[in-house]
Design an enzyme around this catalytic site. Structure first.
Site, short mmCIF file in Angstrom:
data_model
loop_
_atom_site.label_atom_id
_atom_site.label_comp_id
_atom_site.label_asym_id
_atom_site.label_seq_id
_atom_site.Cartn_x
_atom_site.Cartn_y
_atom_site.Cartn_z
N GLU A 35 0.69 21.60 87.40
CA GLU A 35 1.59 21.42 86.26
C GLU A 35 0.77 20.91 85.07
O GLU A 35 0.05 19.92 85.18
CB GLU A 35 2.70 20.42 86.63
CG GLU A 35 3.52 19.91 85.46
CD GLU A 35 4.19 21.00 84.63
OE1 GLU A 35 4.87 21.87 85.20
OE2 GLU A 35 4.01 21.00 83.39
N GLU A 356 28.61 27.37 73.86
CA GLU A 356 28.71 26.00 74.34
C GLU A 356 29.12 25.12 73.18
O GLU A 356 28.62 25.27 72.06
CB GLU A 356 27.35 25.62 74.96
CG GLU A 356 26.69 24.42 74.42
CD GLU A 356 25.22 24.29 74.85
OE1 GLU A 356 24.63 25.24 75.42
OE2 GLU A 356 24.65 23.24 74.60
N HIS A 441 16.38 29.61 75.61
CA HIS A 441 16.53 30.42 76.83
C HIS A 441 15.58 31.62 76.86
O HIS A 441 16.04 32.76 76.93
CB HIS A 441 17.97 30.94 76.94
CG HIS A 441 19.01 29.86 77.01
ND1 HIS A 441 20.35 30.11 76.79
CD2 HIS A 441 18.93 28.55 77.29
CE1 HIS A 441 21.04 28.99 76.93
NE2 HIS A 441 20.19 28.01 77.22
N ASN A 479 23.99 30.10 80.30
CA ASN A 479 22.78 29.29 80.38
C ASN A 479 22.03 29.67 81.67
O ASN A 479 22.65 29.79 82.73
CB ASN A 479 23.15 27.81 80.39
CG ASN A 479 24.19 27.51 79.33
OD1 ASN A 479 25.29 28.02 79.41
ND2 ASN A 479 23.84 26.71 78.36
P1 FDA Z 1 10.31 26.14 83.21
O1 FDA Z 1 10.06 26.43 81.78
O2 FDA Z 1 11.44 25.26 83.57
O3 FDA Z 1 9.01 25.54 83.87
C1 FDA Z 1 7.72 26.01 83.64
C2 FDA Z 1 6.73 24.89 83.89
O4 FDA Z 1 5.42 25.43 83.97
C3 FDA Z 1 6.70 23.83 82.80
O5 FDA Z 1 6.76 22.55 83.39
C4 FDA Z 1 5.35 24.05 82.10
O6 FDA Z 1 4.77 22.86 81.60
C5 FDA Z 1 4.51 24.61 83.23
N1 FDA Z 1 3.41 25.49 82.80
C6 FDA Z 1 3.48 26.49 81.88
N2 FDA Z 1 2.29 27.13 81.80
C7 FDA Z 1 1.46 26.53 82.69
C8 FDA Z 1 0.11 26.73 83.08
N3 FDA Z 1 -0.63 27.74 82.55
N4 FDA Z 1 -0.43 25.92 84.02
C9 FDA Z 1 0.30 24.92 84.59
N5 FDA Z 1 1.59 24.68 84.25
C10 FDA Z 1 2.17 25.49 83.34
N6 FDA Z 1 19.42 26.15 80.73
C11 FDA Z 1 20.60 26.00 81.39
O7 FDA Z 1 20.87 26.72 82.34
N7 FDA Z 1 21.47 25.04 80.97
C12 FDA Z 1 21.22 24.23 79.90
O8 FDA Z 1 22.04 23.36 79.56
C13 FDA Z 1 20.00 24.40 79.20
N8 FDA Z 1 19.71 23.66 78.08
C14 FDA Z 1 18.44 23.72 77.53
C15 FDA Z 1 18.08 22.83 76.51
C16 FDA Z 1 16.77 22.83 76.03
C17 FDA Z 1 16.39 21.87 74.94
C18 FDA Z 1 15.81 23.73 76.57
C19 FDA Z 1 14.39 23.74 76.08
C20 FDA Z 1 16.18 24.61 77.58
C21 FDA Z 1 17.48 24.62 78.07
N9 FDA Z 1 17.85 25.47 79.09
C22 FDA Z 1 19.09 25.36 79.68
C23 FDA Z 1 16.92 26.49 79.62
C24 FDA Z 1 16.29 26.12 80.97
O9 FDA Z 1 15.77 24.82 80.92
C25 FDA Z 1 15.19 27.15 81.27
O10 FDA Z 1 15.81 28.42 81.36
C26 FDA Z 1 14.48 26.86 82.58
O11 FDA Z 1 13.87 25.61 82.57
C27 FDA Z 1 13.43 27.93 82.87
O12 FDA Z 1 12.97 27.74 84.19
P2 FDA Z 1 11.61 28.38 84.68
O13 FDA Z 1 11.51 28.17 86.16
O14 FDA Z 1 11.53 29.78 84.19
O15 FDA Z 1 10.42 27.59 83.95
#
Ligand code: FDA
Length: 501
Positions: A35, A356, A441, A479
């Site tokens: 991470e 929302e 998203h 979402n």
């Molecule tokens: P996610 O983005 O969660 O995780 C990826 C991880 O990989 C991160 O921790 C990152 O640091 C790490 N990473 C990236 N590149 C890397 C590398 N090269 N090496 C090592 N680590 C690396 N959705 C929902 O369903 N309900 C909601 O209410 C909300 N609200 C919301 C608010 C806000 C402010 C945001 C930013 C997002 C939301 N979302 C949401 C979206 C939701 O959070 C999002 O869709 C998911 O976290 C995506 O999940 P993933 O598993 O795709 O990756």
């Protein structure tokens, strides 16, 4: 440069990654998670792990010198953002010209910063976006499994009607009702019982202390408290933080070698290590996983990757906007930072919208009704590789956001007409009333059934998998994290049965 090897490596610690690591760990497979962000479990000098939204400090954003909140202004004045020290904070805003993408950084990925809305998509729309996935199986097995493991809960409807925290949602509901629109309660991974006790003054406040987007100090069942805690509990999973994967190579024996950049809190590189893996799972999110594969293809490290890698990316039709309330429509000073109600017009034949009802938790009455809407925008972006910066660049132009605004405006013009209200023009830095230049998203880039097979196996490369939001073709209609979680549950079950035999 140190070297190591693990039978399985998972990149990232968000939803797809966490599901995968738990199921690998339960199956007895030694697994390392990498991470790039921090582990958020230690209180700072002020006694809290995360900084709040009203007085954000260096913990708020990923190596920035000023916060970049989605609401840029109020009455056109930049009262929202603050200068901060550069630090590996929990929220990142990645800019690509006309589109900025918000993502979580740290153990738990997006679960640390998101609004906790845990929505299962409508079945007919799920079938439309991923027609080759057996929907029966998803709705019978994997969506329930994901909801249970994520700790999804529902608000007590009787409490909702009388509480202070959701007065803003009740005002918006009344306005929607007048326009003939339907509202629906939104399930959440924020503990609604904890929220009730916050309002009663029995426990420290989090959702009621304006905590959202820069992390919640209490009440939220983020992944570090659910899937990742369970994964560590298997005894087979370890997590390495501040470790960013920069490059992926395939070795002559078919294993993968990763170049991992380790950084300290100033951002300085402290080491580059190499880690080998027999099975490699990409869960770095839509931006992260797509970038790793686009870079690998274009630098010649994984030349057989298909042209589909880097394609079919979308914003889930995100758009944010506010309506000006009449003076008598007070929303209250205490607004829960965690949404509990949505306007569901997804079945509208011309303008499908799921909006929302978002809080504006400033601690004072602002006479604003705020929304984050999800619309059905058919436009898709794509990524190219920029050798000069060794990064993937998203191509998304302002005009591709037009259908998003058209849909939200068509619906909310009705709300305004029915209530004799207008849009706010002062919230996004200039005079626009609809902000569609950012997304919460990001979805797509390595789409299921195109860049991968039907279970996330990357085409052309055995034992290489994608597990996260990259698999979803740009839209889920709600979402997205429940969809991402359930799909990861489905895929890892098949992969464990067939590829680890
Ligand atoms: P996610 O983005 O969660 O995780 C990826 C991880 O990989 C991160 O921790 C990152 O640091 C790490 N990473 C990236 N590149 C890397 C590398 N090269 N090496 C090592 N680590 C690396 N959705 C929902 O369903 N309900 C909601 O209410 C909300 N609200 C919301 C608010 C806000 C402010 C945001 C930013 C997002 C939301 N979302 C949401 C979206 C939701 O959070 C999002 O869709 C998911 O976290 C995506 O999940 P993933 O598993 O795709 O990756």
């Amino acid at each position: 440069r140190r070297a190591g090897f693990s039978p399985a490596v998972v990149i990232g610690t968000g939803y797809g990654a966490a599901v995968t690591a738990l199921r690998l760990g339960e199956a007895g497979v030694p697994t390392v998670m990498l991470e790039m962000g921090r582990l958020w479990d230690t209180p700072a000098d002020d006694g809290t792990v995360f900084s709040g939204m009203l007085a954000p400090d260096k913990r708020s954003m990923w190596f920035k010198t000023r916060t970049e909140a989605p609401l840029a202004s109020f009455l056109w004045i930049d009262v929202v953002n603050r200068d901060i020290e550069r630090y590996p904070g929990v929220l990142d805003r990645v800019g690509f010209g006309d589109m900025s993408v918000y993502v979580g950084r740290g153990v738990g990925g997006g679960s640390l910063v998101n609004g906790a809305m845990a929505v299962t998509p409508k079945r007919d729309y799920f079938e439309e976006i991923l027609p080759e996935v057996d929907a029966d199986e998803m709705y019978r097995t994997y969506f329930p499994r994901a909801n249970a493991a994520l700790g999804v809960n529902r608000i007590d409807p009787a409490w909702f009607e009388t509480c202070e925290s959701y007065k803003y949602a009740r005002v918006s509901r009344r306005h929607a009702d007048r326009a003939g629109l339907t509202t629906t309660f939104v399930p959440s991974v924020y503990d609604f019982d904890y929220l009730r006790r916050e309002e009663a003054g029995e426990v420290p406040r989090s959702a009621l202390a304006s905590e959202v987007i820069y992390g919640n100090n209490h009440g939220k069942r983020s992944l570090d408290k659910t899937y990742l805690a369970a994964a560590l509990g298997t005894g087979n999973v370890t997590i390495r933080t501040m470790s960013e994967v920069r490059a992926i190579r395939r070795q002559p024996d078919g294993t993968y070698a990763l170049a991992v950049r380790e950084r300290d809190d100033t951002g300085a590189e402290v080491a580059t290590t190499e880690l080998g893996a027999r099975h490699l799972f990409l869960g770095a999110g839509s931006l992260g996983s797509t970038e790793l594969l686009v870079r690998a293809r274009e630098t010649g490290a994984l030349p057989e990757l298909s042209d589909e890698v880097g394609r079919c990316w979308g914003t889930n039709g995100n758009v944010m906007f506010g309506r000006a309330n009449h003076v008598w429509d007070v929303t209250g000073r205490t607004q829960s930072g965690m949404p509990a109600l949505g306007i569901d017009a997804w079945d509208d034949p011309e303008h499908p919208v799921f909006a929302e009802i978002a809080p504006m938790p400033a601690g004072l009455e602002l006479w604003v009704s705020l929304y984050l809407a999800i619309t059905k925008n058919p436009e898709r972006g794509h990524f190219s590789y920029d050798a000069a910066t060794d990064s993937a660049r998203l191509h998304w132009s302002a005009d591709q956001g037009t259908p998003t605004i058209a849909a939200a405006k068509a619906l909310f013009d009705k709300v305004n007409r029915a209530n004799r209200t207008i849009y706010r023009h002062d919230l996004f830095g200039d005079t626009r009333s609809f902000e569609n230049r950012f997304t919460y998203h990001p979805l797509g880039g390595v789409v299921l059934g195109r860049a991968t097979d039907l279970h996330g196996r990357v085409r052309g490369y055995p034992n290489l998998y994608v597990t996260d939001g990259s698999l979803i073709p740009g839209s889920t209609g709600v979402n997205p994290f429940v969809t991402i979680t359930a799909l990861a549950e489905r895929n890892v079950e098949r992969v464990l049965a067939e590829d680890f035999a």
